[in-house]
Write an enzyme that holds these catalytic residues in place. Sequence first.
Site, short mmCIF file in Angstrom:
data_model
loop_
_atom_site.label_atom_id
_atom_site.label_comp_id
_atom_site.label_asym_id
_atom_site.label_seq_id
_atom_site.Cartn_x
_atom_site.Cartn_y
_atom_site.Cartn_z
N ASN A 184 -6.90 39.11 -39.66
CA ASN A 184 -6.44 40.07 -38.44
C ASN A 184 -7.07 41.09 -37.89
O ASN A 184 -6.60 42.06 -37.28
CB ASN A 184 -4.93 40.28 -38.94
CG ASN A 184 -4.18 39.13 -39.00
OD1 ASN A 184 -4.02 38.05 -38.41
ND2 ASN A 184 -2.78 39.31 -39.96
N HIS B 235 2.29 47.02 -39.15
CA HIS B 235 1.58 45.68 -39.36
C HIS B 235 2.34 44.64 -39.69
O HIS B 235 2.75 43.34 -39.03
CB HIS B 235 0.23 45.70 -39.53
CG HIS B 235 -0.45 44.48 -38.89
ND1 HIS B 235 -0.56 43.44 -39.48
CD2 HIS B 235 -1.67 44.41 -37.98
CE1 HIS B 235 -1.28 42.43 -38.89
NE2 HIS B 235 -1.99 43.02 -37.96
N GLY B 236 2.46 44.59 -41.00
CA GLY B 236 3.14 43.74 -41.81
C GLY B 236 2.64 42.53 -42.36
O GLY B 236 2.85 41.68 -43.11
N ASP B 237 1.46 42.30 -41.85
CA ASP B 237 0.50 41.10 -42.24
C ASP B 237 -0.96 41.50 -41.94
O ASP B 237 -1.77 40.54 -41.59
CB ASP B 237 0.89 40.02 -41.32
CG ASP B 237 0.21 38.57 -41.82
OD1 ASP B 237 0.14 38.55 -42.94
OD2 ASP B 237 -0.10 37.74 -40.96
N LEU B 238 -1.49 42.55 -42.63
CA LEU B 238 -2.81 43.15 -42.45
C LEU B 238 -3.60 42.45 -43.47
O LEU B 238 -3.41 42.33 -44.81
CB LEU B 238 -2.88 44.74 -42.53
CG LEU B 238 -4.24 45.17 -42.29
CD1 LEU B 238 -4.50 45.12 -40.82
CD2 LEU B 238 -4.25 46.64 -42.87
#
Length: 132
Positions: A55, A48-51
């Site tokens: 989000n 995901h990288g931006d949880l």
Amino acid sequence: MVTPWIHNGSLTTYLEHHFIELTLEQKLRILRQVAAALNYLHSKGVVHGDLTANNILIDSDCNAHVADHGILTMCSELSGTSYIRSNVRWAAPELFEVAENEEPSTPPQPASDIYSFGCIMLQVRGVPWQLC
């Protein structure tokens, strides 16, 4: 990208409006659904990288949906920028490491998502950010 309208908005908004009335079982159900979504993404080789709680979207049946998966990683690779954006509270410590030789930063790994998930667990539990 087109997605269905999610009635209750983000998990952050949902907790702001319904935290007091949520039972432990309901909180655990949301966390279980997020964990299942992460497990699915990771099983497909997607990080995901931006949880963040922003989000995670909550529908009218109180089901959690993870959104924006992999978008940050794809955008960072295209533009050559950092993987860390404004959501530093949820970012894993290893994402802050800067290479001495100015090589591009290491992209987020599944472990980075797990760290972010731990932060979300604390948020759902109701731990004030000052204590984290």
